[in-house]
Design a protein around this motif. Sequence first.
Motif, PDB file in Angstrom:
ATOM      1  N   GLY A 179     -68.550 -21.089  68.176  1.00 41.49           N
ATOM      2  CA  GLY A 179     -69.050 -21.746  66.976  1.00 41.49           C
ATOM      3  C   GLY A 179     -69.455 -23.186  67.228  1.00 41.49           C
ATOM      4  O   GLY A 179     -70.346 -23.723  66.568  1.00 41.49           O
ATOM      5  N   TYR A 180     -68.819 -23.815  68.223  1.00 41.35           N
ATOM      6  CA  TYR A 180     -69.065 -25.230  68.508  1.00 41.35           C
ATOM      7  C   TYR A 180     -70.014 -25.447  69.688  1.00 41.35           C
ATOM      8  O   TYR A 180     -70.473 -26.560  69.908  1.00 41.35           O
ATOM      9  N   HIS A 181     -70.279 -24.371  70.464  1.00 48.12           N
ATOM     10  CA  HIS A 181     -71.148 -24.500  71.632  1.00 48.12           C
ATOM     11  C   HIS A 181     -71.681 -23.116  71.982  1.00 48.12           C
ATOM     12  O   HIS A 181     -70.931 -22.132  71.966  1.00 48.12           O
ATOM     13  N   LYS A 182     -72.973 -23.022  72.302  1.00 50.31           N
ATOM     14  CA  LYS A 182     -73.588 -21.702  72.491  1.00 50.31           C
ATOM     15  C   LYS A 182     -72.996 -20.931  73.666  1.00 50.31           C
ATOM     16  O   LYS A 182     -73.095 -19.703  73.720  1.00 50.31           O
ATOM     17  N   ARG A 183     -72.368 -21.622  74.616  1.00 49.87           N
ATOM     18  CA  ARG A 183     -71.723 -20.956  75.746  1.00 49.87           C
ATOM     19  C   ARG A 183     -70.199 -20.895  75.587  1.00 49.87           C
ATOM     20  O   ARG A 183     -69.501 -20.429  76.478  1.00 49.87           O
ATOM     21  N   GLY A 184     -69.718 -21.391  74.456  1.00 52.22           N
ATOM     22  CA  GLY A 184     -68.280 -21.339  74.214  1.00 52.22           C
ATOM     23  C   GLY A 184     -67.481 -22.376  74.972  1.00 52.22           C
ATOM     24  O   GLY A 184     -66.274 -22.196  75.166  1.00 52.22           O
ATOM     25  N   VAL A 185     -68.130 -23.459  75.411  1.00 51.11           N
ATOM     26  CA  VAL A 185     -67.420 -24.505  76.164  1.00 51.11           C
ATOM     27  C   VAL A 185     -67.656 -25.877  75.511  1.00 51.11           C
ATOM     28  O   VAL A 185     -68.270 -26.773  76.103  1.00 51.11           O
ATOM     29  N   SER A 203     -72.081 -13.820  81.453  1.00 53.31           N
ATOM     30  CA  SER A 203     -71.871 -15.263  81.580  1.00 53.31           C
ATOM     31  C   SER A 203     -70.438 -15.657  81.217  1.00 53.31           C
ATOM     32  O   SER A 203     -69.897 -16.621  81.769  1.00 53.31           O
ATOM     33  N   ALA A 204     -69.816 -14.919  80.296  1.00 50.67           N
ATOM     34  CA  ALA A 204     -68.460 -15.267  79.877  1.00 50.67           C
ATOM     35  C   ALA A 204     -67.470 -15.170  81.027  1.00 50.67           C
ATOM     36  O   ALA A 204     -66.466 -15.884  81.063  1.00 50.67           O
ATOM     37  N   PHE A 205     -67.757 -14.298  82.000  1.00 52.60           N
ATOM     38  CA  PHE A 205     -66.868 -14.160  83.153  1.00 52.60           C
ATOM     39  C   PHE A 205     -66.791 -15.475  83.922  1.00 52.60           C
ATOM     40  O   PHE A 205     -65.715 -15.916  84.333  1.00 52.60           O
ATOM     41  N   TRP A 206     -67.935 -16.129  84.102  1.00 51.07           N
ATOM     42  CA  TRP A 206     -67.995 -17.357  84.890  1.00 51.07           C
ATOM     43  C   TRP A 206     -67.565 -18.574  84.087  1.00 51.07           C
ATOM     44  O   TRP A 206     -67.174 -19.593  84.659  1.00 51.07           O
ATOM     45  N   LEU A 207     -67.617 -18.472  82.774  1.00 47.11           N
ATOM     46  CA  LEU A 207     -67.232 -19.596  81.921  1.00 47.11           C
ATOM     47  C   LEU A 207     -65.803 -19.465  81.403  1.00 47.11           C
ATOM     48  O   LEU A 207     -65.297 -20.372  80.744  1.00 47.11           O
ATOM     49  N   GLY A 208     -65.152 -18.345  81.703  1.00 49.93           N
ATOM     50  CA  GLY A 208     -63.823 -18.081  81.167  1.00 49.93           C
ATOM     51  C   GLY A 208     -62.812 -19.161  81.481  1.00 49.93           C
ATOM     52  O   GLY A 208     -61.990 -19.541  80.628  1.00 49.93           O
ATOM     53  N   ALA A 209     -62.837 -19.685  82.714  1.00 50.06           N
ATOM     54  CA  ALA A 209     -61.872 -20.719  83.100  1.00 50.06           C
ATOM     55  C   ALA A 209     -62.054 -21.981  82.263  1.00 50.06           C
ATOM     56  O   ALA A 209     -61.070 -22.611  81.837  1.00 50.06           O
ATOM     57  N   TRP A 210     -63.316 -22.349  82.008  1.00 52.77           N
ATOM     58  CA  TRP A 210     -63.593 -23.515  81.165  1.00 52.77           C
ATOM     59  C   TRP A 210     -63.107 -23.268  79.739  1.00 52.77           C
ATOM     60  O   TRP A 210     -62.521 -24.146  79.103  1.00 52.77           O
ATOM     61  N   GLN A 211     -63.384 -22.074  79.222  1.00 51.74           N
ATOM     62  CA  GLN A 211     -62.976 -21.743  77.858  1.00 51.74           C
ATOM     63  C   GLN A 211     -61.458 -21.784  77.716  1.00 51.74           C
ATOM     64  O   GLN A 211     -60.925 -22.302  76.718  1.00 51.74           O
ATOM     65  N   LYS A 212     -60.753 -21.250  78.708  1.00 52.07           N
ATOM     66  CA  LYS A 212     -59.291 -21.277  78.670  1.00 52.07           C
ATOM     67  C   LYS A 212     -58.767 -22.713  78.734  1.00 52.07           C
ATOM     68  O   LYS A 212     -57.788 -23.054  78.065  1.00 52.07           O
TER      69      LYS A 212
END
Length: 322
Positions: free
Chosen positions: A56-62, A96-105
């Motif tokens: 909701g706050y960023h199109k890539r979830g980060v 893409s969520a696989f590669w961004l998962g660490a940032w999201q966590k």
Amino acid sequence: MGASFLSLIPPGSGGVRDYASVIGQSLQAPPFEITRTTDISSLSGDCLLLHFSGYGYHKRGVPVWLVEQVRRLRSRFQAFGVVFHELYASSPPWGSAFWLGAWQKRIARDLLDLSDFWLTNREESGRWLLARREAAPHRVLPVFSNVGEPASIDADRAPHLVVFGGPGVRANVYQWAGGEVFDCARRKGLVIHDIGPPLQDAQLAQRLVQEKAVVHGKLSAQAVSQALSGASYGALSYPLDYASKSGVLAAYSAHGLCPILLWDDYRPHDGLVANLNYLPGFAALENVDARTVGRQARQWYEPHRVDAHVAALRAMRSEARR
């Protein structure tokens, strides 16, 4: 004197805004949209409540900026709580969520570390949060219905099968197992009632016409509640381990419909048990009493109705004060 809340939400429409708006009426906390460029210099008060869903706050979830904004605001409020609507996305390696998962966590963890209390809607999310911070006051409550909670579910019900929600959610129901919903409706003498914004798939929309479904379009919350109160079944295609965060399932359950969940794994999650408070697929409609399942669905719903969420947030604010 009760706690005073300021609710931060992402811009745009959707379930997070709906949730914040409903509880905001009781908490006297109208939602306040925040973006990277929002002027927050005048914000201060008793309790800051962040409604968090990364996408909701960023199109890539980060939304890295969100952590910094909250850190600045944190010093101007007596307490800070987070409603974790989502933690992070998961996907196969080609997503893409696989590669961004660490940032999201990392973002979820940073917000957790800043918080004095938290609430989330899935047992699995609760376990993830507890493993990283046990001491803070917390609750795990499935979401409530955004379209009302009738006092009674004993009204007469017509042989209607409701498919409610956003275009993608409803399309998943209609496409499940090659359109099994239509075969089931014909076999059981059910009329499909489609409720929500127009479907994006023109062929699917035409199929509804051919199958003589009643297409309502997008309705007010009151009109949705009225339609649900007179129907027997509600269908939803959704992962069972995420179903407790589905506003559609909450709406079906609050209104005492017999929910039909469509997925490939029906192991128990968040108190949801196949053939007790929902039916596992259309085949399960044979020799079942829809009213009995609907009453069990309402019993599952009762502990996390709107007033339970409001009471939980107030209680945790009080606990954090000590």
